[in-house]
Design a protein around this motif. Structure first.
Motif, PDB file in Angstrom:
ATOM      1  N   LYS A 274       7.415  -2.836 -18.007  1.00  0.00           N
ATOM      2  CA  LYS A 274       6.110  -2.497 -18.581  1.00  0.00           C
ATOM      3  C   LYS A 274       6.132  -1.181 -19.361  1.00  0.00           C
ATOM      4  O   LYS A 274       5.379  -1.008 -20.308  1.00  0.00           O
ATOM      5  CB  LYS A 274       5.054  -2.388 -17.465  1.00  0.00           C
ATOM      6  N   LEU A 275       7.002  -0.245 -18.950  1.00  0.00           N
ATOM      7  CA  LEU A 275       6.982   1.087 -19.564  1.00  0.00           C
ATOM      8  C   LEU A 275       8.396   1.549 -19.888  1.00  0.00           C
ATOM      9  O   LEU A 275       9.291   1.500 -19.037  1.00  0.00           O
ATOM     10  CB  LEU A 275       6.319   2.090 -18.605  1.00  0.00           C
ATOM     11  N   LEU A 276       8.585   2.025 -21.113  1.00  0.00           N
ATOM     12  CA  LEU A 276       9.839   2.632 -21.551  1.00  0.00           C
ATOM     13  C   LEU A 276       9.548   4.064 -21.973  1.00  0.00           C
ATOM     14  O   LEU A 276       8.641   4.306 -22.783  1.00  0.00           O
ATOM     15  CB  LEU A 276      10.452   1.859 -22.723  1.00  0.00           C
TER      16      LEU A 276
ATOM     17  N   ALA B 157      13.251  -7.074 -11.496  1.00  0.00           N
ATOM     18  CA  ALA B 157      11.932  -6.581 -11.079  1.00  0.00           C
ATOM     19  C   ALA B 157      11.594  -5.223 -11.687  1.00  0.00           C
ATOM     20  O   ALA B 157      10.528  -4.667 -11.408  1.00  0.00           O
ATOM     21  CB  ALA B 157      11.868  -6.487  -9.556  1.00  0.00           C
ATOM     22  N   LEU B 158      12.478  -4.672 -12.539  1.00  0.00           N
ATOM     23  CA  LEU B 158      12.296  -3.331 -13.089  1.00  0.00           C
ATOM     24  C   LEU B 158      11.006  -3.245 -13.909  1.00  0.00           C
ATOM     25  O   LEU B 158      10.748  -4.081 -14.766  1.00  0.00           O
ATOM     26  CB  LEU B 158      13.489  -2.965 -13.973  1.00  0.00           C
ATOM     27  N   LYS B 159      10.217  -2.178 -13.639  1.00  0.00           N
ATOM     28  CA  LYS B 159       8.952  -1.976 -14.348  1.00  0.00           C
ATOM     29  C   LYS B 159       8.973  -0.724 -15.213  1.00  0.00           C
ATOM     30  O   LYS B 159       8.388  -0.715 -16.301  1.00  0.00           O
ATOM     31  CB  LYS B 159       7.795  -1.897 -13.351  1.00  0.00           C
ATOM     32  N   ASN B 160       9.598   0.346 -14.732  1.00  0.00           N
ATOM     33  CA  ASN B 160       9.642   1.613 -15.474  1.00  0.00           C
ATOM     34  C   ASN B 160      11.087   1.999 -15.756  1.00  0.00           C
ATOM     35  O   ASN B 160      11.907   2.046 -14.835  1.00  0.00           O
ATOM     36  CB  ASN B 160       8.975   2.733 -14.673  1.00  0.00           C
TER      37      ASN B 160
ATOM     38  N   ALA C 128      22.009  -2.921   0.968  1.00  0.00           N
ATOM     39  CA  ALA C 128      21.098  -1.942   0.376  1.00  0.00           C
ATOM     40  C   ALA C 128      20.115  -2.616  -0.571  1.00  0.00           C
ATOM     41  O   ALA C 128      19.732  -2.059  -1.598  1.00  0.00           O
ATOM     42  CB  ALA C 128      21.889  -0.871  -0.368  1.00  0.00           C
ATOM     43  N   CYS C 129      19.683  -3.805  -0.232  1.00  0.00           N
ATOM     44  CA  CYS C 129      18.872  -4.616  -1.139  1.00  0.00           C
ATOM     45  C   CYS C 129      17.414  -4.166  -1.223  1.00  0.00           C
ATOM     46  O   CYS C 129      16.645  -4.716  -2.015  1.00  0.00           O
ATOM     47  CB  CYS C 129      18.944  -6.084  -0.738  1.00  0.00           C
ATOM     48  N   LYS C 130      16.988  -3.173  -0.422  1.00  0.00           N
ATOM     49  CA  LYS C 130      15.625  -2.663  -0.510  1.00  0.00           C
ATOM     50  C   LYS C 130      15.501  -1.524  -1.523  1.00  0.00           C
ATOM     51  O   LYS C 130      14.416  -0.954  -1.687  1.00  0.00           O
ATOM     52  CB  LYS C 130      15.149  -2.177   0.861  1.00  0.00           C
ATOM     53  N   LEU C 131      16.584  -1.202  -2.197  1.00  0.00           N
ATOM     54  CA  LEU C 131      16.575  -0.110  -3.178  1.00  0.00           C
ATOM     55  C   LEU C 131      15.512  -0.368  -4.243  1.00  0.00           C
ATOM     56  O   LEU C 131      15.506  -1.420  -4.889  1.00  0.00           O
ATOM     57  CB  LEU C 131      17.953  -0.005  -3.835  1.00  0.00           C
ATOM     58  N   SER C 132      14.614   0.630  -4.446  1.00  0.00           N
ATOM     59  CA  SER C 132      13.538   0.470  -5.427  1.00  0.00           C
ATOM     60  C   SER C 132      13.550   1.536  -6.518  1.00  0.00           C
ATOM     61  O   SER C 132      12.964   1.343  -7.578  1.00  0.00           O
ATOM     62  CB  SER C 132      12.175   0.479  -4.726  1.00  0.00           C
ATOM     63  N   GLU C 133      14.208   2.689  -6.273  1.00  0.00           N
ATOM     64  CA  GLU C 133      14.260   3.761  -7.269  1.00  0.00           C
ATOM     65  C   GLU C 133      15.696   4.262  -7.411  1.00  0.00           C
ATOM     66  O   GLU C 133      16.362   4.521  -6.412  1.00  0.00           O
ATOM     67  CB  GLU C 133      13.356   4.923  -6.867  1.00  0.00           C
ATOM     68  N   LEU C 134      16.132   4.394  -8.664  1.00  0.00           N
ATOM     69  CA  LEU C 134      17.496   4.864  -8.946  1.00  0.00           C
ATOM     70  C   LEU C 134      17.450   5.888 -10.069  1.00  0.00           C
ATOM     71  O   LEU C 134      16.895   5.624 -11.141  1.00  0.00           O
ATOM     72  CB  LEU C 134      18.393   3.689  -9.348  1.00  0.00           C
ATOM     73  N   TYR C 135      18.031   7.064  -9.823  1.00  0.00           N
ATOM     74  CA  TYR C 135      18.074   8.142 -10.807  1.00  0.00           C
ATOM     75  C   TYR C 135      19.527   8.603 -10.959  1.00  0.00           C
ATOM     76  O   TYR C 135      20.164   8.999  -9.980  1.00  0.00           O
ATOM     77  CB  TYR C 135      17.199   9.321 -10.368  1.00  0.00           C
TER      78      TYR C 135
ATOM     79  N   THR D  76      12.561  -1.181  -9.084  1.00  0.00           N
ATOM     80  CA  THR D  76      11.394  -1.153  -9.975  1.00  0.00           C
ATOM     81  C   THR D  76      11.367   0.075 -10.885  1.00  0.00           C
ATOM     82  O   THR D  76      10.641   0.083 -11.874  1.00  0.00           O
ATOM     83  CB  THR D  76      10.090  -1.172  -9.157  1.00  0.00           C
ATOM     84  N   ARG D  77      12.140   1.110 -10.568  1.00  0.00           N
ATOM     85  CA  ARG D  77      12.102   2.343 -11.366  1.00  0.00           C
ATOM     86  C   ARG D  77      13.521   2.881 -11.539  1.00  0.00           C
ATOM     87  O   ARG D  77      14.232   3.075 -10.551  1.00  0.00           O
ATOM     88  CB  ARG D  77      11.223   3.390 -10.681  1.00  0.00           C
ATOM     89  N   VAL D  78      13.907   3.132 -12.803  1.00  0.00           N
ATOM     90  CA  VAL D  78      15.225   3.690 -13.110  1.00  0.00           C
ATOM     91  C   VAL D  78      15.058   4.816 -14.125  1.00  0.00           C
ATOM     92  O   VAL D  78      14.286   4.694 -15.081  1.00  0.00           O
ATOM     93  CB  VAL D  78      16.179   2.616 -13.678  1.00  0.00           C
ATOM     94  N   ALA D  79      15.774   5.914 -13.919  1.00  0.00           N
ATOM     95  CA  ALA D  79      15.797   7.017 -14.880  1.00  0.00           C
ATOM     96  C   ALA D  79      17.236   7.470 -15.071  1.00  0.00           C
ATOM     97  O   ALA D  79      17.965   7.671 -14.094  1.00  0.00           O
ATOM     98  CB  ALA D  79      14.934   8.180 -14.406  1.00  0.00           C
TER      99      ALA D  79
END
Length: 469
Positions: free
Chosen positions: A391-393, A350-353, A292-299, A325-328
């Protein structure tokens, strides 16, 4: 002297002279009800609604004092629109040329009507030109007061699927609500829907809260959603085309409630589990396989209850989170220390947001047992930890308290590329929670924003933009 044709006559003649293709293009931009009414204008138009390539029929658009009466009207309309009569002024049969490319049906589980609906659908899709076939199925709400009713309608739906295999083979989207299934029935249903791309299960459950195992190596399923779904565990053994998974469910397993096997295209995951107090937190590495290495968003949503994930060493997750790249993280209870959340940051280079939500209204009330089970999650970030890409918190439900301020300052130090911090929320008037909708005077807001910025930037050389709202 010859009389000129009236303007009204000219208009009628021009419309009548238009080819069917243009008239159909006009009707397909209308709601189905309006298109059918337009077909009653003249004999020139009457056959056109029966040639529409896009049909959306919903039980909500039919009236009746009982679900049975509603389904009588719905079934009649479905059969009437799908079973097309030949053109009166043509030697060809419309049945051989009609192409319904999009067909969406929203209907009740009603045993007397299902076979008629299935036959009409099978006659349509057998022409081989249907691109999207959607079933949105729900039992009559009046019959959901007892568990036996939920089970009965689940059995009726499964009988429907077995009786109409061609229709289900062409299904591309399936929405099921408030039905109870045996685990192996649901597995067979998924296998039978060869073209299925989207499956939504809302307020459904498995008999005896058993394990749902989906092993469909040849399927084209791209999206799965389990909303208020009850089972022992969800085990996705092989779903090779899956890109999006949403699980808002109650799992009764003492072990990991979700297992993701062969899901190489998975990119977005949303998890919310209403865990019981006796359940121990589980590690995310136990859920995800290395493919599952293409995972880019996790909520992840915690519903202001016990934190159900266990912080772990980044080496356990770095392979899986390499493209994240995106976690919430939603609805973390306010008393919880936030430093444990940094284990995700440490494992996702690689996380950005990165977003956290701490809104909780204690005035709504929770049981003493639930409150007693909530406890701080202990985890300390490595002293040499640095993050280059964040980049963003975003912190929602921000309070002017040392716990949150210290957490943000930690991120400001370790995220060397951080550009912006957004803090949102105001105290609730009725409890200690944060309510972004609470009105405040402009002067109070400005003073608060100034205090927050001062606390975060005091003694720091950081050039991070801080937005407080």
């Amino acid at each position: 002297m010859e009389s000129r044709p009236s303007k009204t006559g000219q208009s009628r003649d021009r419309i009548s002279a238009l080819p069917d293709e243009l008239l159909l293009g006009i009707l397909e931009r209308l709601r189905l009800r309006d298109a059918v009414r337009a077909g009653a204008v003249s004999t020139r138009w009457w056959h056109l609604p029966h040639q529409l390539s896009r049909l959306i029929l919903s039980r909500r658009n039919f009236h009746g004092t009982t679900p049975h009466e509603i389904m009588d009207a719905f079934t009649g309309a479905t059969q009437g629109l799908l079973c097309v009569p030949p053109l009166a002024d043509s030697k060809c049969d419309c049945r051989s040329t009609r192409a319904v490319k999009v067909l969406r049906l929203n209907f009740y589980v009603s045993a007397p009507h299902l076979s008629s609906i299935g036959s009409a659908v099978e006659d349509t899709v057998s022409r081989g030109q249907t691109e999207h076939l959607v079933f949105d199925v729900v039992p009559p709400s009046s019959d959901l007061r007892h568990a036996s009713g939920v089970t009965k309608f689940g059995q009726q739906f499964m009988s429907f699927s077995r009786a109409c295999p061609i229709a289900f083979r062409w299904l591309t989207c399936l929405f099921l609500s408030s039905l109870k299934f045996r685990a192996f029935d649901l597995q067979r249903l998924v296998r039978a829907c060869e073209k299925l791309k989207v499956l939504y299960l809302t307020s459904c459950r498995l008999v005896k809260d058993s394990v749902l195992k989906i092993d469909v190596p040849n399927s084209v399923i791209e999206k799965l959603q389990f909303f208020h779904f009850r089972c022992k565990r969800i085990d996705l053994v092989s779903v090779p085309k899956l890109t999006q998974l949403e699980c808002f469910y109650t799992a009764y397993s003492k072990k990991t409630p979700l297992l993701l096997g062969y899901v190489p295209e998975l990119r977005k995951v949303e998890l919310c589990s209403h865990v019981k107090g006796w359940k121990a937190p589980f590690a995310l590495s136990e859920c995800f396989s290395m493919n599952a290495c293409k995972l880019s968003e996790l909520y992840l949503e915690f519903n202001c209850r016990k934190i159900w994930v266990k912080p772990e060493h980044p080496k356990q997750l770095s392979g899986i989170f390499s493209n994240l790249t995106r976690v919430a993280l939603w609805f973390i209870f306010p008393e919880c220390d936030l430093k444990w959340t940094l284990f995700i940051l440490d494992a996702a280079p690689a996380l950005k947001n990165f977003a956290l939500n701490r809104i909780r209204h204690s005035c709504f009330g929770q049981s003493p047992e639930e409150n007693a089970l909530k406890a701080n999650v202990v985890w300390e970030p490595p002293k040499d930890m640095k993050h280059l890409n964040l980049k963003l918190l975003v912190v929602m439900g921000f309070e002017e308290e040392d716990q949150v301020t210290n957490y943000i300052r930690i991120i400001m130090e370790l995220a060397v590329g951080l550009k912006k911090i957004k803090l949102r929320g105001h105290p609730c008037k009725h409890c200690s929670a944060i309510d972004p909708e609470t009105p405040r005077r402009f002067e109070e807001d400005e003073a608060r924003r100034h205090r927050v910025r001062e606390r975060l930037t005091h003694g720091s050389s950081s050039s991070v933009q801080i937005i407080v709202s």
